[in-house]
Design an enzyme around this catalytic site. Sequence first.
Site, PDB file in Angstrom:
ATOM      1  N   GLU A  95       0.805  -1.226  -0.094  1.00  0.00           N
ATOM      2  CA  GLU A  95      -0.031   0.074  -0.015  1.00  0.00           C
ATOM      3  C   GLU A  95       0.942   1.104  -0.070  1.00  0.00           C
ATOM      4  OE1 GLU A  95      -3.935  -1.066   2.649  1.00  0.00           O
ATOM      5  OE2 GLU A  95      -2.718   0.504   3.061  1.00  0.00           O
ATOM      6  N   ASP A 135      -5.102   9.119  10.393  1.00  0.00           N
ATOM      7  CA  ASP A 135      -3.948   8.615  10.667  1.00  0.00           C
ATOM      8  C   ASP A 135      -3.424   8.821  12.172  1.00  0.00           C
ATOM      9  OD1 ASP A 135      -2.930   6.674   8.494  1.00  0.00           O
ATOM     10  OD2 ASP A 135      -3.326   8.526   7.408  1.00  0.00           O
ATOM     11  N   TYR A 141     -11.005  -3.791   3.551  1.00  0.00           N
ATOM     12  CA  TYR A 141     -10.091  -3.451   4.643  1.00  0.00           C
ATOM     13  C   TYR A 141     -10.982  -3.205   5.825  1.00  0.00           C
ATOM     14  CZ  TYR A 141      -6.131  -0.497   6.450  1.00  0.00           C
ATOM     15  OH  TYR A 141      -5.175  -0.147   7.215  1.00  0.00           O
TER      16      TYR A 141
END
Lengths: 390, 266
Positions: free
Chosen positions: B45, B56, B171
């Site tokens: 990725e 994040d 995911y």
Amino acid sequence: MKAGRYGVYGGQYVPETLMSALIDLEETYGRVREDPEFSRRLDWYLHEYAGRETPLTYCENLSRDLGCRIYLKREDLLHGGAHKLNNTLGQALMAKFMGKRRLIAETGAGQHGVATAIAGAALDLPVEVYMGEVDTRRQALNVFRMELLGARVVPVASGTRTLKDAINAAMRDWVANLRETHYLLGSCVGPHPFPRIVRDFQSVIGEEARRQVLEREGRLPDTVVACVGGGSNAIGIFYPFVGDDVALVGVEAGGDGLDTPRHGASLCGGSVGVFQGALSYLLQDGDGQALETHSVAAGLDHPSVGPEHAMLKDSGRVRYEAVTDAEALHAFRYLSRTEGIIPALESAHAVAYALRAADDLDKDGVLVINLSGRGDKDVADVASLHGGVA
Amino acid sequence: MSRIEGLFARENPAFIGFTVAGDPGIEASFGVATTMIDAGVDLLEIAVPYSDPVADGPVIERAHARALRAGTTPDDVFALVRRVREYAPALPLVLFTYYNIVYRRGADRFFAEAAAAGADGVLVVDLPSEESGEVAPYAARHGIDRIALIAPTTSPERQHAILREASGFVYLISLEGVTGERDRLPSGIVGLVGAVREKTDLPLAVGFGISRQEHVRTVTATGANGVIVGSALVRLIEEHSSDETGMHEALATAITALRDGLTPRS
């Protein structure tokens, strides 16, 4: 119009983890708006605790000096010293109704942090406030105030260390703790339903102003002016006038000037982009990276703006202008000396524009300036910028 | 069969590595990618650096900042993907991005360039299914898989809606929070893998918080088809940013050790 959209603007551009919280928030908000008990309690807090309604002050000296009839909508007289409390009381009460046990917030100038700390103390909810490290220094008095009110201030050292990064940090906290935490967003920005919630809670400003000016003048004003960072005080005063034949002007942070990279005027100098959960105007580079912004007013130092303002700009219903730091500082002193009212540096931008706009009005013209907050928090900063009072 | 399908058609679970393009520098980033590939990542990725990566945690946020300070642009990212594609013709590559990068470039152009560079999939981390119609036609037009995210907070109804549109793999976010290493993985991951498995035949890869061999073992024991490791590898880049040789050694050692936690499907 699709729910959560203002024309093409708005939407919900967030990580999947947050979607359940946004759906929950939208559902709760729909429910509490219909709940008489919620309305009753919010009215009590706004009137008995916060000090609504705020006056619409006719400024005799200013009017004489500028040659038209000028009123200030006195959000500086609201408890806490700024319009922010309208929204924080509303959202904190909503958080209570949702069964949340903790409030988080982000703040630039500190006013929203203070207002959240006040609402948290009043409603017995613990508060953590994220604040860019740069802003904690330039707004030290508000940091102390928040701590005095029992809130924990968390300095954010990432990115530009200002409001934008404080919002990112608050969003991360929310992602991690959303079951017990309500993110009390401070402006009409972010993903749906926040822009609508904040606008609705702030609309009390415009509803009062509209009624007050009708009582005083027997007619609607010619022009309403408000400063625009994220845009909550502006949307709050504009919204009840949108259907009227009244000129609405939003004043952005021109910083060193729109011809320089140092400003915070996303509507006047930005382009369309997705930022912090919504499609709106944004100060960004060609690749879509948010740019560093600048304003002498920490509360306007932000690269984006509420999506409803983006729609109002495109439709032409609201005109957006920018004034420079220098003009705002001049207006800060001018209003202080002329009327004995020290405006927040953010609000001084609206006053600065009014100095220009007054030229277009005759002596019977009526101009309303939303004085979104008081300037006590900025006094030390302005003094240090200019080495003293003069 | 696409490269992603080919990978997950294998018996054993996949080890997926994550790196931010341009971290610690534009040229050094290619070396990081090849080291990760040589050490055994089954899918890479590659994140497009962004100024405000709200999904994040601090480790990856700093990597975005380092990459941007190094001057990394989306053009550089596509160039990196092209080089990695030449280096590893069979390796599935997925671009990880925030939506404004796609929006600003134009979704059609973004997906066309991603395909031309050799990417197999794109994951737009802040584009939930409510908004994903904005990119869906372009991903389809250019033959790019749209990797979907499912979080522990995603309701069963939303899971269905997300899975209807997903392709490549799904995911699964292991925890409520942002990316970053954790001491322990939440126990709920077993239930999440099981619940989503009942709804789809797509491969399931689990990410967020996975940083130790025992995490890899726990996740693959749930029947997940892959694990995604980001912050634990990005942290090694940060720690060794002034010592490139040490960085490559540390990455290779970590990937070998983490891979050893992969539990073969019985």
